[in-house]
Scaffold this active site. Structure first.
Site, PDB file in Angstrom:
ATOM      1  N   LEU A  36      36.296  54.378  35.474  1.00 46.51           N
ATOM      2  CA  LEU A  36      37.757  53.793  34.891  1.00 46.51           C
ATOM      3  C   LEU A  36      39.080  53.890  35.403  1.00 46.51           C
ATOM      4  O   LEU A  36      39.657  53.536  35.134  1.00 46.51           O
ATOM      5  CB  LEU A  36      37.748  54.210  33.337  1.00 46.51           C
ATOM      6  N   LEU A  81      29.209  47.255  43.407  1.00 48.10           N
ATOM      7  CA  LEU A  81      30.489  47.017  43.415  1.00 48.10           C
ATOM      8  C   LEU A  81      31.926  47.981  43.464  1.00 48.10           C
ATOM      9  O   LEU A  81      32.945  47.396  43.751  1.00 48.10           O
ATOM     10  CB  LEU A  81      31.060  45.627  42.321  1.00 48.10           C
ATOM     11  N   ALA A  82      31.540  49.454  43.262  1.00 46.66           N
ATOM     12  CA  ALA A  82      32.521  50.140  42.713  1.00 46.66           C
ATOM     13  C   ALA A  82      32.970  50.346  44.366  1.00 46.66           C
ATOM     14  O   ALA A  82      32.696  50.064  44.907  1.00 46.66           O
ATOM     15  CB  ALA A  82      31.979  51.482  42.731  1.00 46.66           C
ATOM     16  N   TYR A 149      40.585  48.661  55.077  1.00 48.89           N
ATOM     17  CA  TYR A 149      39.665  47.905  54.222  1.00 48.89           C
ATOM     18  C   TYR A 149      38.143  46.905  54.982  1.00 48.89           C
ATOM     19  O   TYR A 149      37.550  47.430  53.688  1.00 48.89           O
ATOM     20  CB  TYR A 149      40.666  47.712  53.590  1.00 48.89           C
TER      21      TYR A 149
HETATM   22  P1  NAD Z   1      38.052  46.809  40.180  1.00 52.00           P
HETATM   23  O1  NAD Z   1      39.315  47.105  40.690  1.00 52.00           O
HETATM   24  O2  NAD Z   1      38.076  45.598  39.126  1.00 52.00           O
HETATM   25  O3  NAD Z   1      36.440  47.259  40.272  1.00 52.00           O
HETATM   26  C1  NAD Z   1      36.160  48.516  41.086  1.00 52.00           C
HETATM   27  C2  NAD Z   1      35.637  49.040  40.008  1.00 52.00           C
HETATM   28  O4  NAD Z   1      34.717  50.242  40.445  1.00 52.00           O
HETATM   29  C3  NAD Z   1      36.830  49.675  38.712  1.00 52.00           C
HETATM   30  O5  NAD Z   1      36.215  49.262  37.674  1.00 52.00           O
HETATM   31  C4  NAD Z   1      37.056  50.999  39.019  1.00 52.00           C
HETATM   32  O6  NAD Z   1      36.643  51.590  37.944  1.00 52.00           O
HETATM   33  C5  NAD Z   1      35.343  50.961  39.950  1.00 52.00           C
HETATM   34  N1  NAD Z   1      35.307  52.035  40.603  1.00 52.00           N
HETATM   35  C6  NAD Z   1      36.327  52.567  41.711  1.00 52.00           C
HETATM   36  N2  NAD Z   1      36.294  53.593  42.572  1.00 52.00           N
HETATM   37  C7  NAD Z   1      34.870  54.095  41.621  1.00 52.00           C
HETATM   38  C8  NAD Z   1      33.863  55.306  42.056  1.00 52.00           C
HETATM   39  N3  NAD Z   1      34.625  56.454  42.789  1.00 52.00           N
HETATM   40  N4  NAD Z   1      33.123  55.512  40.840  1.00 52.00           N
HETATM   41  C9  NAD Z   1      33.066  55.055  39.676  1.00 52.00           C
HETATM   42  N5  NAD Z   1      33.725  53.663  39.593  1.00 52.00           N
HETATM   43  C10 NAD Z   1      34.456  53.694  40.511  1.00 52.00           C
HETATM   44  O7  NAD Z   1      37.983  45.351  42.155  1.00 52.00           O
HETATM   45  P2  NAD Z   1      36.707  43.689  42.103  1.00 52.00           P
HETATM   46  O8  NAD Z   1      37.473  43.014  41.867  1.00 52.00           O
HETATM   47  O9  NAD Z   1      35.675  43.425  40.497  1.00 52.00           O
HETATM   48  O10 NAD Z   1      36.148  44.287  42.833  1.00 52.00           O
HETATM   49  C11 NAD Z   1      34.393  44.957  42.989  1.00 52.00           C
HETATM   50  C12 NAD Z   1      33.538  45.033  44.402  1.00 52.00           C
HETATM   51  O11 NAD Z   1      34.028  43.851  45.766  1.00 52.00           O
HETATM   52  C13 NAD Z   1      35.075  46.003  45.049  1.00 52.00           C
HETATM   53  O12 NAD Z   1      34.263  46.920  45.666  1.00 52.00           O
HETATM   54  C14 NAD Z   1      36.174  44.460  46.043  1.00 52.00           C
HETATM   55  O13 NAD Z   1      36.433  45.793  47.455  1.00 52.00           O
HETATM   56  C15 NAD Z   1      34.475  43.820  46.710  1.00 52.00           C
HETATM   57  N6  NAD Z   1      35.298  42.548  46.326  1.00 52.00           N
HETATM   58  C16 NAD Z   1      36.113  42.292  45.918  1.00 52.00           C
HETATM   59  C17 NAD Z   1      36.751  41.149  45.994  1.00 52.00           C
HETATM   60  C18 NAD Z   1      37.617  39.660  44.962  1.00 52.00           C
HETATM   61  O14 NAD Z   1      38.607  39.183  45.826  1.00 52.00           O
HETATM   62  N7  NAD Z   1      38.080  40.812  44.023  1.00 52.00           N
HETATM   63  C19 NAD Z   1      36.442  39.958  47.751  1.00 52.00           C
HETATM   64  C20 NAD Z   1      35.664  40.940  48.277  1.00 52.00           C
HETATM   65  C21 NAD Z   1      35.228  41.890  47.767  1.00 52.00           C
HETATM   66  C1  UD1 Z   2      41.061  39.732  48.440  1.00 54.29           C
HETATM   67  C2  UD1 Z   2      40.466  40.538  48.294  1.00 54.29           C
HETATM   68  C3  UD1 Z   2      39.808  41.860  48.528  1.00 54.29           C
HETATM   69  C4  UD1 Z   2      39.261  41.528  49.107  1.00 54.29           C
HETATM   70  C5  UD1 Z   2      39.604  40.159  50.461  1.00 54.29           C
HETATM   71  C6  UD1 Z   2      38.499  39.361  51.095  1.00 54.29           C
HETATM   72  C7  UD1 Z   2      42.150  41.877  46.449  1.00 54.29           C
HETATM   73  C8  UD1 Z   2      43.232  42.325  45.563  1.00 54.29           C
HETATM   74  N1  UD1 Z   2      41.663  41.585  47.174  1.00 54.29           N
HETATM   75  O1  UD1 Z   2      42.477  40.414  49.452  1.00 54.29           O
HETATM   76  O2  UD1 Z   2      38.966  42.689  47.870  1.00 54.29           O
HETATM   77  O3  UD1 Z   2      37.853  41.703  50.599  1.00 54.29           O
HETATM   78  O4  UD1 Z   2      40.680  39.068  49.289  1.00 54.29           O
HETATM   79  O5  UD1 Z   2      39.327  37.796  51.494  1.00 54.29           O
HETATM   80  O6  UD1 Z   2      41.441  40.763  45.484  1.00 54.29           O
HETATM   81  N2  UD1 Z   2      50.186  37.037  48.079  1.00 54.29           N
HETATM   82  C9  UD1 Z   2      51.468  37.062  48.196  1.00 54.29           C
HETATM   83  N3  UD1 Z   2      52.565  37.276  47.364  1.00 54.29           N
HETATM   84  C10 UD1 Z   2      51.467  37.976  46.028  1.00 54.29           C
HETATM   85  C11 UD1 Z   2      50.290  38.878  46.191  1.00 54.29           C
HETATM   86  C12 UD1 Z   2      49.872  38.562  47.597  1.00 54.29           C
HETATM   87  O7  UD1 Z   2      52.145  36.249  48.655  1.00 54.29           O
HETATM   88  O8  UD1 Z   2      52.205  38.494  45.083  1.00 54.29           O
HETATM   89  C13 UD1 Z   2      49.567  36.526  49.461  1.00 54.29           C
HETATM   90  C14 UD1 Z   2      49.091  37.929  50.275  1.00 54.29           C
HETATM   91  O9  UD1 Z   2      50.106  38.184  51.344  1.00 54.29           O
HETATM   92  C15 UD1 Z   2      47.853  37.658  50.999  1.00 54.29           C
HETATM   93  C16 UD1 Z   2      47.426  36.604  50.171  1.00 54.29           C
HETATM   94  O10 UD1 Z   2      48.022  36.032  48.887  1.00 54.29           O
HETATM   95  O11 UD1 Z   2      48.018  36.617  52.310  1.00 54.29           O
HETATM   96  C17 UD1 Z   2      45.752  37.209  49.139  1.00 54.29           C
HETATM   97  O12 UD1 Z   2      46.650  37.806  48.636  1.00 54.29           O
HETATM   98  P1  UD1 Z   2      45.418  39.316  47.472  1.00 54.29           P
HETATM   99  O13 UD1 Z   2      44.971  38.211  47.116  1.00 54.29           O
HETATM  100  O14 UD1 Z   2      46.067  40.368  47.634  1.00 54.29           O
HETATM  101  O15 UD1 Z   2      44.083  38.829  48.574  1.00 54.29           O
HETATM  102  P2  UD1 Z   2      43.333  39.405  50.407  1.00 54.29           P
HETATM  103  O16 UD1 Z   2      44.961  39.926  50.807  1.00 54.29           O
HETATM  104  O17 UD1 Z   2      43.358  38.194  51.366  1.00 54.29           O
END
Ligand code: NAD
Ligand code: UD1
Length: 312
Positions: A36, A81-82, A149
């Site tokens: 969480l 996914l964590a 990252y």
């Molecule tokens: P999120 O932060 O909503 O989900 C991550 C979850 O992992 C959270 O619920 C957090 O509480 C839990 N968590 C973190 N550390 C933990 C630990 N040590 N033990 C147990 N639980 C833990 O983010 P999300 O967008 O749902 O991302 C999920 C996964 O997908 C991440 O690994 C993220 O890097 C990856 N990912 C997300 C995106 C995106 O655009 N959202 C893109 C590429 C990869």
């Molecule tokens: C996102 C994901 C990352 C994932 C990656 C895969 C999130 C937070 N990050 O990263 O986990 O691995 O895609 O492609 O979901 N921006 C603005 N204004 C804002 C916020 C962002 O201009 O207020 C811009 C950022 O500079 C960036 C773009 O929007 O150029 C996307 O940013 P963000 O949503 O944080 O995603 P990524 O860094 O691409």
């Protein structure tokens, strides 16, 4: 349907909670794990009522509680996914980044090896490609991350490939592109750009675009990503390796801002700030490999996805 026991780490998060809901509605038994830290109980409100759902509040990198949980529940698949989702936060907190995005993967792989878990599905990222100009990015494109990252996600992929080679683990790394949709935490400055923009527009708060705004992303709806994850977790045979989960279409940050702004007539112009450290310029993926391997195809257009986000 072949019912499976599936462990989902990061179950209370944005993507994880949707995965849990989809797996339960398909009749699978789900063991959710989350500390969480960025996820929330609220995301699991529906799942909590389900008799096939068990939840463990645990940090998988602390103590051996996670390993004991794997030993007791013996899942067919672990969907890992964590992790730390923010590229920006990964730059600012390198120790946290490597603990969550690399060390946690090692612990998952090790538990899978010890207890003979059939498959690990890992949340990797398009960030492993770095600033490649070889667009659209296919899995054959070089892994050259430009931020910590992406480096941790890429090292996790290599670690899993090592377990595949040395122990015959079945490990599927899914490289998600930019995922958006309901439940993406809008309150955190580290959230995804679309949820930040919608949240600020709703509150009448100013929006900052980092850089010139012409950077592009392959934005993919969470519903499509969940389909890809569930296919990779439940299809009978999926070869170990790396697979893009993307749409094959990209949109600039400025275009998406202008589109959202149409729904908020009183919104101010966006402010422009310096480009973020570690920011990738253009990102666009080729989804062919995931289609061929397990039938993945993104179905939600950016227009439909933004409409859903605005209505959520
Ligand atoms: P999120 O932060 O909503 O989900 C991550 C979850 O992992 C959270 O619920 C957090 O509480 C839990 N968590 C973190 N550390 C933990 C630990 N040590 N033990 C147990 N639980 C833990 O983010 P999300 O967008 O749902 O991302 C999920 C996964 O997908 C991440 O690994 C993220 O890097 C990856 N990912 C997300 C995106 C995106 O655009 N959202 C893109 C590429 C990869
Ligand atoms: C996102 C994901 C990352 C994932 C990656 C895969 C999130 C937070 N990050 O990263 O986990 O691995 O895609 O492609 O979901 N921006 C603005 N204004 C804002 C916020 C962002 O201009 O207020 C811009 C950022 O500079 C960036 C773009 O929007 O150029 C996307 O940013 P963000 O949503 O944080 O995603 P990524 O860094 O691409």
């Amino acid at each position: 349907m072949n019912q499976k026991v599936i462990m989902v780490t990061g179950a209370a998060g944005f993507i994880g909670s949707h995965v849990v809901d989809r797996l339960l509605s398909s009749g699978h038994e789900v063991v959710g794990v989350d500390d969480l830290s960025t996820g929330s109980e609220e995301n699991l409100m529906g799942a909590r009522k389900h008799k096939l759902f068990e939840f463990a509040n645990c940090d998988i990198t602390e103590s051996n509680f996670f390993e004991i949980l794997v030993q007791r529940t013996r899942p067919d698949v672990i969907v890992h996914l964590a992790g730390l989702v923010s590229v920006e936060r990964g730059e600012k907190e390198p120790m946290l980044n490597y603990r969550l995005n690399l060390h946690a993967t090692q612990l998952v792989a090790e538990a899978a090896r010890k207890f003979g878990i059939g498959r690990v599905v890992f949340a990797s990222s398009a960030a492993v490609y770095g600033a490649s100009e070889d667009l659209p990015l296919s899995e054959k494109s070089a892994r050259k991350p430009i931020n910590l990252y992406g480096s941790a996600k890429g090292l996790s992929e290599q670690l899993l490939a090592g377990y595949v080679r040395s122990y015959g683990l079945n490990a599927v790394a899914l490289r998600f592109f930019n995922v958006y949709g309901p439940r993406q935490d809008p309150s955190s400055p580290y959230s995804g750009v679309l949820s930040i923009f919608v949240n600020r527009l709703r509150k009448g708060e100013p929006i900052t675009i980092f850089g010139d705004g012409w950077q592009t992303r392959d934005f993919i709806s969470v519903h499509d990503v969940v389909s890809g994850i569930c296919m990779a977790a439940t299809c009978e045979d999926v070869a170990s390796g790396d697979y893009n989960l993307c749409t094959g279409r990209s949109t600039s940050v400025i275009d998406v801002f202008n589109e959202l702004r149409l729904h908020f007539p009183k919104a101010q112009d966006a402010e422009f700030g310096p480009e973020r450290a570690g920011d990738i310029r253009d990102s666009l993926g080729d989804p062919t490999r995931a289609k061929e391997a397990f039938g993945f195809e993104a179905e939600v257009s950016i227009g439909e996805g933004l409409k859903e986000l605005l209505e959520s």
